[in-house]
Design a protein around this motif. Structure first.
Motif, PDB file in Angstrom:
ATOM      1  N   ASP A  22       0.838  -1.195   0.000  1.00 23.22           N
ATOM      2  CA  ASP A  22       0.000   0.000   0.000  1.00 23.22           C
ATOM      3  C   ASP A  22       0.876   1.249   0.000  1.00 23.22           C
ATOM      4  N   LYS A  23       0.548   2.209  -0.870  1.00 17.64           N
ATOM      5  CA  LYS A  23       1.275   3.474  -0.905  1.00 17.64           C
ATOM      6  C   LYS A  23       0.947   4.257   0.358  1.00 17.64           C
ATOM      7  N   ILE A  24       1.995   4.680   1.071  1.00 21.38           N
ATOM      8  CA  ILE A  24       1.773   5.424   2.310  1.00 21.38           C
ATOM      9  C   ILE A  24       2.365   6.825   2.267  1.00 21.38           C
ATOM     10  N   GLY A  25       3.061   7.168   1.200  1.00 18.81           N
ATOM     11  CA  GLY A  25       3.622   8.506   1.092  1.00 18.81           C
ATOM     12  C   GLY A  25       4.545   8.625  -0.098  1.00 18.81           C
ATOM     13  N   ARG A  26       5.208   9.788  -0.170  1.00 16.89           N
ATOM     14  CA  ARG A  26       6.133  10.071  -1.267  1.00 16.89           C
ATOM     15  C   ARG A  26       7.333  10.813  -0.695  1.00 16.89           C
ATOM     16  N   VAL A  27       8.517  10.472  -1.199  1.00 18.95           N
ATOM     17  CA  VAL A  27       9.745  11.142  -0.768  1.00 18.95           C
ATOM     18  C   VAL A  27       9.757  12.544  -1.357  1.00 18.95           C
ATOM     19  N   THR A  28       9.837  13.548  -0.494  1.00 16.05           N
ATOM     20  CA  THR A  28       9.861  14.930  -0.956  1.00 16.05           C
ATOM     21  C   THR A  28      11.263  15.500  -1.004  1.00 16.05           C
ATOM     22  N   ASN A  29      12.167  14.945  -0.188  1.00 12.62           N
ATOM     23  CA  ASN A  29      13.512  15.488  -0.107  1.00 12.62           C
ATOM     24  C   ASN A  29      14.423  14.433   0.504  1.00 12.62           C
ATOM     25  N   VAL A  30      15.686  14.431   0.079  1.00 11.24           N
ATOM     26  CA  VAL A  30      16.685  13.567   0.692  1.00 11.24           C
ATOM     27  C   VAL A  30      17.861  14.450   1.107  1.00 11.24           C
ATOM     28  N   GLU A  31      18.177  14.419   2.393  1.00 15.58           N
ATOM     29  CA  GLU A  31      19.308  15.174   2.922  1.00 15.58           C
ATOM     30  C   GLU A  31      20.169  14.251   3.746  1.00 15.58           C
ATOM     31  N   HIS A  32      21.462  14.243   3.442  1.00 19.39           N
ATOM     32  CA  HIS A  32      22.418  13.427   4.192  1.00 19.39           C
ATOM     33  C   HIS A  32      21.998  11.959   4.237  1.00 19.39           C
ATOM     34  N   GLY A  33      21.434  11.456   3.132  1.00 22.99           N
ATOM     35  CA  GLY A  33      21.044  10.057   3.046  1.00 22.99           C
ATOM     36  C   GLY A  33      19.740   9.706   3.731  1.00 22.99           C
ATOM     37  N   LYS A  34      19.035  10.710   4.259  1.00 15.50           N
ATOM     38  CA  LYS A  34      17.763  10.462   4.943  1.00 15.50           C
ATOM     39  C   LYS A  34      16.614  11.038   4.121  1.00 15.50           C
ATOM     40  N   ALA A  35      15.604  10.191   3.906  1.00 12.63           N
ATOM     41  CA  ALA A  35      14.446  10.603   3.123  1.00 12.63           C
ATOM     42  C   ALA A  35      13.429  11.298   4.013  1.00 12.63           C
ATOM     43  N   HIS A  36      12.880  12.380   3.508  1.00 14.75           N
ATOM     44  CA  HIS A  36      11.785  13.088   4.163  1.00 14.75           C
ATOM     45  C   HIS A  36      10.536  12.737   3.369  1.00 14.75           C
ATOM     46  N   VAL A  37       9.547  12.166   4.063  1.00 18.93           N
ATOM     47  CA  VAL A  37       8.370  11.612   3.413  1.00 18.93           C
ATOM     48  C   VAL A  37       7.127  12.410   3.766  1.00 18.93           C
ATOM     49  N   ASP A  38       6.374  12.772   2.733  1.00 18.90           N
ATOM     50  CA  ASP A  38       5.067  13.396   2.909  1.00 18.90           C
ATOM     51  C   ASP A  38       4.053  12.263   2.902  1.00 18.90           C
ATOM     52  N   PRO A  39       3.343  12.050   4.028  1.00 20.47           N
ATOM     53  CA  PRO A  39       2.422  10.914   4.104  1.00 20.47           C
ATOM     54  C   PRO A  39       1.184  11.049   3.231  1.00 20.47           C
ATOM     55  N   ASP A  40       0.880  12.240   2.733  1.00 22.85           N
ATOM     56  CA  ASP A  40      -0.301  12.421   1.902  1.00 22.85           C
ATOM     57  C   ASP A  40      -0.031  13.549   0.912  1.00 22.85           C
ATOM     58  N   PRO A  41       0.825  13.286  -0.093  1.00 20.61           N
ATOM     59  CA  PRO A  41       1.198  14.376  -0.992  1.00 20.61           C
ATOM     60  C   PRO A  41       0.063  14.801  -1.905  1.00 20.61           C
ATOM     61  N   GLY A  42      -0.080  16.094  -2.075  1.00 22.72           N
ATOM     62  CA  GLY A  42      -1.022  16.627  -3.041  1.00 22.72           C
ATOM     63  C   GLY A  42      -0.340  16.721  -4.400  1.00 22.72           C
ATOM     64  N   LEU A  43      -1.057  17.137  -5.401  1.00 23.97           N
ATOM     65  CA  LEU A  43      -0.520  17.217  -6.749  1.00 23.97           C
ATOM     66  C   LEU A  43       0.684  18.144  -6.817  1.00 23.97           C
ATOM     67  N   ALA A  44       0.613  19.295  -6.187  1.00 25.17           N
ATOM     68  CA  ALA A  44       1.728  20.246  -6.222  1.00 25.17           C
ATOM     69  C   ALA A  44       2.977  19.646  -5.574  1.00 25.17           C
ATOM     70  N   ASP A  45       2.817  18.963  -4.440  1.00 27.04           N
ATOM     71  CA  ASP A  45       3.954  18.322  -3.772  1.00 27.04           C
ATOM     72  C   ASP A  45       4.569  17.250  -4.654  1.00 27.04           C
ATOM     73  N   THR A  46       3.729  16.473  -5.322  1.00 31.09           N
ATOM     74  CA  THR A  46       4.207  15.394  -6.184  1.00 31.09           C
ATOM     75  C   THR A  46       5.029  15.960  -7.338  1.00 31.09           C
ATOM     76  N   ILE A  47       4.531  17.001  -7.970  1.00 26.70           N
ATOM     77  CA  ILE A  47       5.249  17.606  -9.093  1.00 26.70           C
ATOM     78  C   ILE A  47       6.574  18.205  -8.624  1.00 26.70           C
ATOM     79  N   ARG A  48       6.549  18.926  -7.500  1.00 28.76           N
ATOM     80  CA  ARG A  48       7.787  19.519  -6.960  1.00 28.76           C
ATOM     81  C   ARG A  48       8.835  18.451  -6.699  1.00 28.76           C
ATOM     82  N   SER A  49       8.457  17.346  -6.064  1.00 29.15           N
ATOM     83  CA  SER A  49       9.435  16.320  -5.721  1.00 29.15           C
ATOM     84  C   SER A  49       9.949  15.614  -6.976  1.00 29.15           C
TER      85      SER A  49
END
Length: 80
Positions: A22-49
């Motif tokens: 099951d999809k639970i989120g989308r990676v929005t940013n990776v810093e220092h090897g750590k992923a930052h995940v948006d648990p409910d990305p909207g269309l704008a967040d998805t396009i930005r990432s």
């Protein structure tokens, strides 16, 4: 598929799926090897990432690499 669990900017925009597939989120940013995940990305967040314009916000969560089972070209699969 990546064999190691080191995440890079190339992983931004990937879906994060749980052990049940099951999809639970989308990676929005990776810093220092750590992923930052948006648990409910909207269309704008998805396009930005997908464009590499990731930007953390107060709703993002840091994903522990110990929780990652595999990384494919499109998804990060979490272990149980």
């Amino acid at each position: 598929m990546q064999n190691d669990k080191t995440l890079t900017a190339d992983d931004e925009g990937k879906d994060v799926v749980n052990s049940d597939g099951d999809k639970i989120g989308r990676v929005t940013n990776v810093e220092h090897g750590k992923a930052h995940v948006d648990p409910d990305p909207g269309l704008a967040d998805t396009i930005r990432s997908k464009l590499g314009w990731g930007d953390d916000d107060e709703e993002d969560y840091v994903l522990n690499t110990s929780s990652i089972e595999t990384v494919t070209d499109d998804e990060i699969h979490l272990s149980r």
